[in-house]
Design an enzyme around this catalytic site. Structure first.
Site, mmCIF file in Angstrom:
data_model
loop_
_atom_site.group_PDB
_atom_site.id
_atom_site.type_symbol
_atom_site.label_atom_id
_atom_site.label_comp_id
_atom_site.label_asym_id
_atom_site.label_seq_id
_atom_site.Cartn_x
_atom_site.Cartn_y
_atom_site.Cartn_z
ATOM 1 N N HIS A 159 -45.499 -39.189 21.431
ATOM 2 C CA HIS A 159 -46.224 -38.802 19.831
ATOM 3 C C HIS A 159 -45.148 -38.806 18.979
ATOM 4 O O HIS A 159 -44.327 -39.776 17.852
ATOM 5 C CB HIS A 159 -46.059 -37.673 18.621
ATOM 6 C CG HIS A 159 -47.797 -37.444 19.467
ATOM 7 N ND1 HIS A 159 -47.247 -35.827 20.709
ATOM 8 C CD2 HIS A 159 -48.714 -37.140 19.774
ATOM 9 C CE1 HIS A 159 -48.927 -35.742 20.536
ATOM 10 N NE2 HIS A 159 -49.207 -36.037 20.257
ATOM 11 N N CYS A 212 -45.076 -43.311 23.118
ATOM 12 C CA CYS A 212 -45.608 -44.098 23.554
ATOM 13 C C CYS A 212 -44.855 -45.210 23.525
ATOM 14 O O CYS A 212 -44.421 -45.194 22.389
ATOM 15 C CB CYS A 212 -46.630 -44.190 23.408
ATOM 16 S SG CYS A 212 -48.011 -46.328 23.679
ATOM 17 N N GLU A 250 -46.581 -37.578 15.248
ATOM 18 C CA GLU A 250 -46.171 -39.081 15.427
ATOM 19 C C GLU A 250 -45.919 -39.441 14.143
ATOM 20 O O GLU A 250 -44.010 -39.852 13.628
ATOM 21 C CB GLU A 250 -47.436 -39.962 15.741
ATOM 22 C CG GLU A 250 -46.823 -41.232 15.519
ATOM 23 C CD GLU A 250 -48.292 -41.909 16.127
ATOM 24 O OE1 GLU A 250 -49.129 -42.027 16.832
ATOM 25 O OE2 GLU A 250 -48.070 -44.061 15.473
ATOM 26 N N CYS A 256 -53.138 -48.559 17.242
ATOM 27 C CA CYS A 256 -52.818 -49.556 19.128
ATOM 28 C C CYS A 256 -54.424 -49.669 18.934
ATOM 29 O O CYS A 256 -55.400 -49.463 18.998
ATOM 30 C CB CYS A 256 -52.262 -48.423 19.308
ATOM 31 S SG CYS A 256 -53.046 -47.087 20.252
HETATM 32 S S1 SF4 Z 1 -51.709 -46.171 23.430
HETATM 33 FE FE1 SF4 Z 1 -52.424 -45.833 21.253
HETATM 34 S S2 SF4 Z 1 -53.392 -44.433 21.251
HETATM 35 FE FE2 SF4 Z 1 -52.274 -44.426 23.201
HETATM 36 S S3 SF4 Z 1 -50.363 -43.471 22.806
HETATM 37 FE FE3 SF4 Z 1 -49.815 -44.689 22.585
HETATM 38 S S4 SF4 Z 1 -50.420 -45.280 20.297
HETATM 39 FE FE4 SF4 Z 1 -51.207 -43.145 21.090
#
Ligand code: SF4
Length: 315
Positions: free
Chosen positions: A74, A96, A126, A197
């Protein structure tokens, strides 16, 4: 009972990477290895990593100086990053990369003293991390959660204003919030590329599709998983009963009375073995089960491991 499996479902690239980071760090570094916050919001995944030796903490104050620590998928605020440096922690950052992209937009706005409206859920890690990228003395970041918040929002400089969003929101709800924002502040600038995303969007599209053909939807995911909650809500808005379940223990047979078909999906942090356990459970409950796997977008995105981890692997 017809069991319809959504596609895509379950782990996204960011979650796979974060789990991989924890497992690799556990095998490379002396224990204890600390993880700040649940690395991904899934009870089974967290329990599995605990069993392998990961020590989960809420705050860095719980981590001793000079220890090894992993930041969750996050992301964290700049203040947390600075605290980690002061404590001389060896940090493996599992944030991420798509969250990092939003962090960069907010950092840039902060540096240029452009005000920022962040659309997201108050208290979500996040959102805390993204808010914590904005450090201007002369301009502000504002958090809003819904259209009503837009109505009440007053900004200092509507001519120098951008918006950013949490990555795991409802695409439909966010569209309405952004429309209200643009109407109230016509100069507000959008991010170059959408912040919600690909994984969130693909899983929501798959639920929209499944809601047309199933009587009920089971979403495998934990209660604190934002994207899983959005999937359940979306099915409900589409007119079918929908339940968020951590595992088969949460399933109640009364949900299936008068139903002939059951859709199953999983949030981006829920592993496939939990989905398969739900399928097996339903097969054991109903005499005749037909299983249908829907076609969906093929996800081929992968993210590289953090630099420090690659270096340690080579050493
Ligand atoms: S790809 Fe999307 S849902 Fe998966 S960790 Fe990254 S931001 Fe979060």
């Amino acid at each position: 009972m017809k069991i319809i499996l959504a596609n895509p479902r379950g782990f996204c690239a960011g979650v796979s990477r974060a789990v991989d980071v924890v497992e690799k760090v556990l095998s490379l570094e002396p224990h204890p290895v600390y993880v700040r916050h649940e690395v991904v919001h899934n009870r089974a995944v967290v329990n599995d990593l605990k069993g392998k030796g990961a020590v989960f903490v809420k705050e860095l104050s719980e981590v001793p100086d000079n220890a090894v620590c992993i930041f969750s998928a996050h992301g964290v605020s700049q203040e947390v990053q600075e605290a980690a440096k002061r404590k001389n922690l060896r940090i493996y950052d599992a944030t991420c990369p798509l969250v990092t992209k939003v962090h960069r937009e907010v950092q840039k706005a902060s540096k240029n003293e452009v005000e920022c409206v962040l659309i997201g859920h108050r208290g979500h890690p996040e959102v805390e991390g993204t808010l914590g990228q904005y450090r201007s003395q002369n301009a502000k970041i504002y958090l809003i959660e819904n259209v009503e918040d837009v109505m009440n929002l007053q900004v200092d400089n509507p001519e120098k204003l951008i918006y950013a969003t949490q990555t795991t929101l409802s695409v439909d709800e966010t569209r309405d919030i952004i429309a209200a924002l643009k109407e109230k502040f016509p100069e507000v600038a959008a991010p170059k590329k959408e912040d919600i995303c690909y994984a969130t969007q693909n899983r929501q599209n798959a639920v929209r599709n499944i809601a047309k053909m199933a009587d009920i939807l089971l979403v495998v995911g934990s209660k604190n998983s934002s994207n899983s909650n959005r999937l359940r809500e979306l099915a409900e808005v589409s007119g079918i009963d929908s339940y968020l379940i951590d595992n088969t223990n949460d399933i109640e047979l009364s949900w299936f009375e008068g139903k002939k078909s059951c859709g199953i999906t999983a949030g981006a942090s829920a592993p496939e073995y939990l989905v398969q356990a739900v399928v097996n459970h339903l097969q054991a409950q109903f005499e005749h089960c037909e299983i249908v796997e829907l076609n969906g977008v093929k996800e081929e995105i992968t993210f590289p491991l953090p630099k420090l981890l690659k270096q340690r692997q080579k050493a």
